[in-house]
Design a protein around this motif. Structure first.
Motif, PDB file in Angstrom:
ATOM      1  N   LEU A 134      -0.051   1.457   1.906  1.00  0.00           N
ATOM      2  CA  LEU A 134      -0.924   1.704   0.751  1.00  0.00           C
ATOM      3  C   LEU A 134      -1.760   2.959   0.968  1.00  0.00           C
ATOM      4  O   LEU A 134      -1.922   3.784   0.046  1.00  0.00           O
ATOM      5  CB  LEU A 134      -1.818   0.487   0.523  1.00  0.00           C
ATOM      6  N   LYS A 135      -2.272   3.125   2.173  1.00  0.00           N
ATOM      7  CA  LYS A 135      -3.046   4.320   2.498  1.00  0.00           C
ATOM      8  C   LYS A 135      -2.180   5.566   2.380  1.00  0.00           C
ATOM      9  O   LYS A 135      -2.631   6.614   1.889  1.00  0.00           O
ATOM     10  CB  LYS A 135      -3.609   4.194   3.910  1.00  0.00           C
ATOM     11  N   ALA A 136      -0.921   5.461   2.807  1.00  0.00           N
ATOM     12  CA  ALA A 136      -0.006   6.600   2.719  1.00  0.00           C
ATOM     13  C   ALA A 136       0.265   6.978   1.269  1.00  0.00           C
ATOM     14  O   ALA A 136       0.281   8.166   0.913  1.00  0.00           O
ATOM     15  CB  ALA A 136       1.305   6.263   3.430  1.00  0.00           C
ATOM     16  N   VAL A 152       7.146   3.263   1.065  1.00  0.00           N
ATOM     17  CA  VAL A 152       7.630   2.128   0.282  1.00  0.00           C
ATOM     18  C   VAL A 152       8.755   1.407   1.020  1.00  0.00           C
ATOM     19  O   VAL A 152       8.835   0.169   1.002  1.00  0.00           O
ATOM     20  CB  VAL A 152       8.096   2.599  -1.110  1.00  0.00           C
ATOM     21  N   ARG A 153       9.616   2.155   1.695  1.00  0.00           N
ATOM     22  CA  ARG A 153      10.684   1.521   2.475  1.00  0.00           C
ATOM     23  C   ARG A 153      10.099   0.668   3.601  1.00  0.00           C
ATOM     24  O   ARG A 153      10.594  -0.426   3.893  1.00  0.00           O
ATOM     25  CB  ARG A 153      11.629   2.576   3.051  1.00  0.00           C
ATOM     26  N   GLY A 195       0.580  -6.352  -0.698  1.00  0.00           N
ATOM     27  CA  GLY A 195       1.898  -5.994  -1.216  1.00  0.00           C
ATOM     28  C   GLY A 195       1.867  -5.699  -2.702  1.00  0.00           C
ATOM     29  O   GLY A 195       2.513  -4.756  -3.175  1.00  0.00           O
ATOM     30  N   VAL A 196       1.112  -6.500  -3.456  1.00  0.00           N
ATOM     31  CA  VAL A 196       0.987  -6.259  -4.896  1.00  0.00           C
ATOM     32  C   VAL A 196       0.279  -4.930  -5.150  1.00  0.00           C
ATOM     33  O   VAL A 196       0.640  -4.181  -6.080  1.00  0.00           O
ATOM     34  CB  VAL A 196       0.238  -7.429  -5.563  1.00  0.00           C
ATOM     35  N   ARG A 197      -0.711  -4.593  -4.338  1.00  0.00           N
ATOM     36  CA  ARG A 197      -1.394  -3.306  -4.485  1.00  0.00           C
ATOM     37  C   ARG A 197      -0.425  -2.141  -4.222  1.00  0.00           C
ATOM     38  O   ARG A 197      -0.494  -1.109  -4.904  1.00  0.00           O
ATOM     39  CB  ARG A 197      -2.577  -3.222  -3.524  1.00  0.00           C
ATOM     40  N   VAL A 198       0.432  -2.297  -3.233  1.00  0.00           N
ATOM     41  CA  VAL A 198       1.424  -1.254  -2.946  1.00  0.00           C
ATOM     42  C   VAL A 198       2.344  -1.056  -4.145  1.00  0.00           C
ATOM     43  O   VAL A 198       2.666   0.071  -4.529  1.00  0.00           O
ATOM     44  CB  VAL A 198       2.235  -1.606  -1.685  1.00  0.00           C
ATOM     45  N   GLN A 201       0.533   0.827  -6.899  1.00  0.00           N
ATOM     46  CA  GLN A 201       0.347   2.234  -6.579  1.00  0.00           C
ATOM     47  C   GLN A 201       1.655   3.008  -6.709  1.00  0.00           C
ATOM     48  O   GLN A 201       1.682   4.110  -7.255  1.00  0.00           O
ATOM     49  CB  GLN A 201      -0.200   2.368  -5.152  1.00  0.00           C
ATOM     50  N   ALA A 202       2.740   2.436  -6.211  1.00  0.00           N
ATOM     51  CA  ALA A 202       4.018   3.152  -6.189  1.00  0.00           C
ATOM     52  C   ALA A 202       4.659   3.255  -7.570  1.00  0.00           C
ATOM     53  O   ALA A 202       5.384   4.215  -7.848  1.00  0.00           O
ATOM     54  CB  ALA A 202       4.984   2.477  -5.217  1.00  0.00           C
TER      55      ALA A 202
END
Length: 281
Positions: A134-136, A152-153, A195-198, A201-202
């Motif tokens: 998420l930080k990335a 993401v991978r 995981g939901v935040r990722v 964001q993506a």
């Protein structure tokens, strides 16, 4: 290799030349090499892939059942270094995330294989990996997507490791293969929320490669989003709240401009619906 750089070789064209021509050509080559910018090996996809494969193979062969805590911490630290640092500019962050993704994912259904065993052992690191991912995604800007795609991978690999670990534990207790898609409690509540935040964001990225990764992550997460107990880390008492949020994101993006991204979101929506059906029955 993470701290080194290489120079691209200049092809030799001295065949059939006189001595003076050769000397002049050598001076030109030296001048070109002097002004040619060095290419860090981790920016080369081929070099980076070879390095990742070598590191992962070493762990498979030498660390069966060993402790990878220190190594994983080092990789997470490298993946989180400042984007303006020399190492980040050389592709070190991408390489570190690629190693984590490769260690936590697997393609072999044999539960006794070293890759499967190692991936399940790293499942408790899922929260840390998702936080770094998420930080990335938040710090990488909107330019070239390689780093965000690697993030993401890695997030997908973390979710896959949790799923495999849950399958392995339940098969050991049940003594037979599981047919149900739903895996309650496979991930801790904080990891589910991260995981939901990722995914959120993506999915907003302008590059289809990253959006496809977001859809893939959502599809992997869908069966893992229901906690064993009611409530979740967000404070909601509805056990399906995280699943509903991912389903809403999938339906919102099911008409993505890229066909393969839209197709992945449709699969994600189907997995969310099927997971909800299994939970209610």
């Amino acid at each position: 290799l993470l701290g080194l750089s290489t120079q691209l070789a200049v092809p030799s064209t001295t065949g059939g030349m006189t001595e003076s021509s050769k000397a002049s050509n050598n001076e030109q080559r030296l001048l070109v090499l002097k002004h040619k910018r060095e290419t860090p090996p981790m920016l080369s996809t081929a070099c980076r892939k070879l390095w990742v494969d070598c590191v992962v193979l070493c762990h498979y062969l030498a660390n069966k059942g060993g402790d990878l805590t220190q190594f994983v911490r080092q990789m997470l630290a490298l993946a989180s270094i400042h984007p303006r640092s020399a190492k980040a500019g050389g592709g070190v962050r991408i390489a570190a995330l690629s190693v984590i993704a490769e260690l936590m994912s697997h393609e072999d259904s044999d539960q006794e294989s070293p890759k499967y065993v190692l991936a399940t052992q790293l499942a408790p690191w899922s929260l840390d990996v998702l936080q770094v991912c998420l930080k990335a995604l938040r710090s990488a800007g909107h330019g070239e997507p390689t780093y965000r795609e690697a993030a993401v991978r890695a997030a997908c690999a973390a979710a896959t490791a949790c799923r495999n670990a849950a399958w392995k534990n339940r098969m050991a207790t049940a003594g037979s293969k599981l047919d149900a898609l739903l895996l309650q409690g496979a991930m801790e509540d904080r990891a589910v929320a991260e995981g939901v935040r990722v995914v959120r964001q993506a999915v907003a990225d302008k590059f289809p490669e990253v959006r496809h990764g977001a859809a893939t992550l959502a599809a992997v997460l869908a069966p893992l989003l229901v906690p064993i107990t009611s409530g979740n880390s967000s404070g909601s008492t509805d056990p399906l709240s995280s699943l509903d949020e991912v389903l809403h994101i999938a339906l919102k993006n099911i008409d993505d401009e890229s066909a393969y991204v839209a197709n992945m979101w449709s699969e994600t929506a189907a997995r969310c619906v099927y997971t909800a059906i299994q939970y209610n029955h």
